[in-house]
Design an enzyme around this catalytic site. Sequence first.
Site, PDB file in Angstrom:
ATOM      1  N   GLU A  94      36.981  20.922  57.450  1.00  0.00           N
ATOM      2  CA  GLU A  94      37.575  19.779  55.770  1.00  0.00           C
ATOM      3  C   GLU A  94      38.767  21.115  55.493  1.00  0.00           C
ATOM      4  O   GLU A  94      39.568  21.359  55.587  1.00  0.00           O
ATOM      5  CB  GLU A  94      36.479  20.998  54.461  1.00  0.00           C
ATOM      6  N   CYS A 338      37.500  28.589  48.470  1.00  0.00           N
ATOM      7  CA  CYS A 338      37.305  28.746  49.669  1.00  0.00           C
ATOM      8  C   CYS A 338      36.446  29.653  50.190  1.00  0.00           C
ATOM      9  O   CYS A 338      35.810  30.428  49.192  1.00  0.00           O
ATOM     10  CB  CYS A 338      38.152  29.490  49.404  1.00  0.00           C
TER      11      CYS A 338
HETATM   12  N1  SAH Z   1      38.551  33.614  58.029  1.00  0.00           N
HETATM   13  C1  SAH Z   1      39.691  33.970  56.950  1.00  0.00           C
HETATM   14  C2  SAH Z   1      40.347  32.680  56.232  1.00  0.00           C
HETATM   15  C3  SAH Z   1      38.888  31.985  55.865  1.00  0.00           C
HETATM   16  S1  SAH Z   1      37.695  32.313  54.213  1.00  0.00           S
HETATM   17  C4  SAH Z   1      39.244  35.280  55.623  1.00  0.00           C
HETATM   18  O1  SAH Z   1      38.626  35.450  55.717  1.00  0.00           O
HETATM   19  O2  SAH Z   1      39.398  35.468  55.293  1.00  0.00           O
HETATM   20  C5  SAH Z   1      38.899  32.520  53.069  1.00  0.00           C
HETATM   21  C6  SAH Z   1      38.639  33.495  51.724  1.00  0.00           C
HETATM   22  O3  SAH Z   1      37.092  33.324  50.972  1.00  0.00           O
HETATM   23  C7  SAH Z   1      38.447  34.854  52.690  1.00  0.00           C
HETATM   24  O4  SAH Z   1      38.565  35.710  51.661  1.00  0.00           O
HETATM   25  C8  SAH Z   1      36.793  35.256  52.871  1.00  0.00           C
HETATM   26  O5  SAH Z   1      36.491  35.993  52.773  1.00  0.00           O
HETATM   27  C9  SAH Z   1      36.432  33.862  51.017  1.00  0.00           C
HETATM   28  N2  SAH Z   1      35.096  33.441  51.100  1.00  0.00           N
HETATM   29  C10 SAH Z   1      34.871  32.625  51.981  1.00  0.00           C
HETATM   30  N3  SAH Z   1      33.009  32.952  51.094  1.00  0.00           N
HETATM   31  C11 SAH Z   1      33.696  33.046  49.834  1.00  0.00           C
HETATM   32  C12 SAH Z   1      32.380  32.969  48.582  1.00  0.00           C
HETATM   33  N4  SAH Z   1      31.070  32.273  49.282  1.00  0.00           N
HETATM   34  N5  SAH Z   1      32.972  33.107  47.464  1.00  0.00           N
HETATM   35  C13 SAH Z   1      34.163  33.777  47.692  1.00  0.00           C
HETATM   36  N6  SAH Z   1      35.390  33.513  48.228  1.00  0.00           N
HETATM   37  C14 SAH Z   1      34.094  33.304  49.931  1.00  0.00           C
END
Ligand code: SAH
Length: 344
Positions: A94, A338
Amino acid sequence: MTDKVLVYDLDLDQLIGLFGEWDEPKYRAAQIWHDLYKQLQNDPLDFSTLPKGLRNRLVRNVLFRSLSKEAESISRDHQTQKVLFNTKSGYKIETVLMQYERRRTLCISTQSGCGIGCVFCATGQMGFQQNLSSGEIIEQVIYFARQLADHDDRLTNIVVMGMGEPFQNYDATMAAMDTLNHPEGFNFGARRITISTVGLTPMIERFTKEKRQINLAVSLHAATNDLRDELVPINRQYPLENLIEVCQEYVSHTGRRITFEWAMIEGVNDDLAQAHSLADRIENFLCHVNLIPLNPTQGFLESASSMSKVTSFQNYLHSRGISCTTRTRRGIEIDAGCGQLATK
Ligand code: SAH
Ligand code: SF4
């Protein structure tokens, strides 16, 4: 399945190499890059600078489109658009475009699924599916750049915060960044790109040495090992002491600010004790904290912190001299936050 090479997978030297094999002059590669990355064309039959014979040879031997759109959702305010693509090997990814005021921010994926397994993350909940190639990462950008160009508009920011852990697919991710940043490529300023990692410390060290101008964000979510072990299982391998140390080295070697992301989860990591531990760990170097109220996901029953909790957390960090902002939840009703990216 097709075994044609995807044109976006080739950097300029590789494209020159291919034309060498075809006994074509070098400058053809630059012409094609111009058509691809400046004109945003993706049908070689439209590449008017090329002779017809070469256009046909390209059609026969090179793939110009690998992602096919399977579904799309647009938020009610029309500011957030999420596209579900199928890769050519049948995996789903996505990509999300967010348009607020003058910003056109694209959130791109580097893997289908993710193997890290952060408990609150929808992508983590689906497990690892496949690494994307550099070309598949680039093609997401070109797809939306072309859509915006149709309205005389363009991307202003790229965030590598979609599906997947970019530092677990490091080479492809950086090859993609290099083509997107290349003056003869998409020529997109590295300073307008942010890569978010869960904190794979050896890869942060490598990224530091490579001195790219790209912004770095690290997903922290907890400031004590007990809690971070639970939320972000990779913490057992790369505990906070180790992680914060390489972040600090990144800042001192590059002179660049680092961002820490923190999903605010009600009653889990939003108390002042966590804020206190966080400040103790990071108050001595150039950084910024981004608080993101949790986006609800099916596999995680906790909820987002209340605004008053978020505000007191933020105020506490401010009182310790730490720069901190809260990211508002965008596109929430189309699951385009995100960490909400998961194929349903
Ligand atoms: N794998 C990388 C990038 C993708 S996730 C990482 O973890 O940084 C992008 C961001 O969204 C990360 O900071 C992650 O922790 C956050 N994220 C993931 N799930 C989320 C959720 N349910 N609510 C808020 N932020 C979330
Ligand atoms: Fe993977 Fe990032 Fe989700 Fe963790 S938060 S599971 S690292 S995509």
